[in-house]
Design a protein around this motif. Structure first.
Motif, PDB file in Angstrom:
ATOM      1  N   PHE A 145       1.627   6.436  -7.184  1.00  0.00           N
ATOM      2  CA  PHE A 145       0.240   7.216  -7.703  1.00  0.00           C
ATOM      3  C   PHE A 145       0.628   8.855  -7.298  1.00  0.00           C
ATOM      4  O   PHE A 145      -0.061   9.540  -7.890  1.00  0.00           O
ATOM      5  N   HIS A 171       0.992  -1.131  -0.078  1.00  0.00           N
ATOM      6  CA  HIS A 171       0.000   0.063   0.100  1.00  0.00           C
ATOM      7  C   HIS A 171       0.822   1.186   0.273  1.00  0.00           C
ATOM      8  O   HIS A 171       0.629   2.153  -0.754  1.00  0.00           O
ATOM      9  N   PRO A 176      -4.034   5.750 -12.288  1.00  0.00           N
ATOM     10  CA  PRO A 176      -4.474   4.695 -11.484  1.00  0.00           C
ATOM     11  C   PRO A 176      -3.951   3.102 -11.949  1.00  0.00           C
ATOM     12  O   PRO A 176      -3.887   2.215 -11.370  1.00  0.00           O
ATOM     13  N   ARG A 181      -0.958   1.554 -10.115  1.00  0.00           N
ATOM     14  CA  ARG A 181      -1.312   0.863  -8.995  1.00  0.00           C
ATOM     15  C   ARG A 181      -1.204  -0.743  -9.136  1.00  0.00           C
ATOM     16  O   ARG A 181      -0.684  -1.519  -8.320  1.00  0.00           O
ATOM     17  N   GLU A 182      -1.742  -1.038 -10.278  1.00  0.00           N
ATOM     18  CA  GLU A 182      -1.683  -2.548 -10.453  1.00  0.00           C
ATOM     19  C   GLU A 182      -0.383  -3.240 -10.758  1.00  0.00           C
ATOM     20  O   GLU A 182      -0.350  -4.588 -10.581  1.00  0.00           O
ATOM     21  N   CYS A 226       2.469   1.527  -3.561  1.00  0.00           N
ATOM     22  CA  CYS A 226       1.213   2.055  -4.432  1.00  0.00           C
ATOM     23  C   CYS A 226       0.976   3.477  -4.606  1.00  0.00           C
ATOM     24  O   CYS A 226       0.705   4.489  -5.416  1.00  0.00           O
ATOM     25  N   GLN A 227       0.683   4.209  -3.161  1.00  0.00           N
ATOM     26  CA  GLN A 227       0.445   5.417  -2.938  1.00  0.00           C
ATOM     27  C   GLN A 227       1.485   6.374  -3.373  1.00  0.00           C
ATOM     28  O   GLN A 227       1.257   7.398  -3.924  1.00  0.00           O
ATOM     29  N   THR A 233       2.537  -2.076  -9.118  1.00  0.00           N
ATOM     30  CA  THR A 233       3.173  -1.688  -7.787  1.00  0.00           C
ATOM     31  C   THR A 233       3.333  -2.639  -6.852  1.00  0.00           C
ATOM     32  O   THR A 233       2.104  -3.001  -6.564  1.00  0.00           O
TER      33      THR A 233
END
Length: 260
Positions: free
Chosen positions: A86, A79, A92, A95-96, A82-83, A98
């Motif tokens: 992003f 998490h 978006p 995110r898939e 991903c953040q 990472t």
């Protein structure tokens, strides 16, 4: 403190709760469901020290608790990453692709597609990418990267996804004295596997007939990892979980400046 950091801390707090659930499940803590007792005053017919225990071997539910700890920590790291990506790209779809990289050697990281992805998205001279490199086991535990709790998280999470997690085996460590005619002889044993009922103590010597007095000075129960493909076999589960939680909290602290 930002909302993302608050959310990450909640996940490590949940992992800590699971760690305490594990402690209670194996018979430690307030009003534990299982009791571990041993009697060291029996002697086997072949004159080896023997003890009996009402130990109940950890069942599958204990492994599930450990898996919950590992999953919370692994997802917390993912998490965070991903953040981080992003916030930089606002895409978006990124995110898939990472996850938080965890590699035991620099060549393995550099050869992995995740290295190029993160370098391209964040910039190879950015403070974020520098922090990622500094967080790798080969940097954190230079010389012994496979002892890094982050490495344990990565490997145990992968095990948990593909088969029943972590066959857990109880062991005891103990020391004491055998009182022979010439005086007392000290013995010490680390992490001898035990089972419910009668067990022979491996004190490194056979006893004469008639057997002398055997005195136990200290006994410690461990529940250790087994069948982890050599990742952390025979290491005590409880301190490893504590170290993994501490390691993830250290990573959150290292990266929280990027979310302010």
């Amino acid at each position: 403190m930002s909302a993302i950091v608050d959310a990450l801390r909640l996940k490590t707090e949940r992992a800590e709760k699971h760690r305490l659930d594990f402690k209670a499940a194996i018979g430690e803590g307030v009003e534990p469901p299982r009791r571990f007792t041993a009697n060291f005053f029996h002697t086997h017919k072949d004159w080896y020290p023997e003890f009996t225990s009402d130990l109940v071997e950890p069942g599958p539910e204990v492994g599930i608790i450990v898996g919950d700890v590992v999953h919370q920590l692994r997802s917390c790291l993912d998490h965070l990453m991903c953040q981080l990506v992003f916030d930089r790209t606002k895409n978006p779809a990124d995110r898939e692709q990472t996850q938080f990289p965890i590699f035991e050697s620099e060549p393995k990281f550099h050869d992995h597609k995740l290295y190029g992805f993160l370098r391209h998205r964040l910039g190879d001279s950015s403070p974020e990418f520098t922090a990622i490199n500094e967080s790798q086991p080969y940097e954190r535990y230079a010389g012994t990267p496979m002892n890094d709790p982050l490495y344990f998280i990565a490997k145990l999470d992968n095990i948990d996804k593909h088969r029943a997690i972590l066959v857990l085996a109880p062991t005891i460590s103990y020391e004491g004295f055998v009182f022979l005619k010439d005086g007392p002889v000290h013995f010490s044993k680390r992490k001898q596997p035990i089972k419910p009922g009668a067990n022979l103590l491996d004190i490194g010597m056979t006893l004469p007939d008639p057997p002398p007095r055997v005195q136990m000075e200290g006994v410690a129960l461990h529940v250790v990892f087994a069948d982890t493909d050599g990742v952390c076999d025979n290491l005590s589960v409880y301190p490893i979980m504590r170290n993994m939680i501490d390691a993830v909290n250290e990573i959150i602290t290292k990266f929280e400046r990027f979310f302010l």
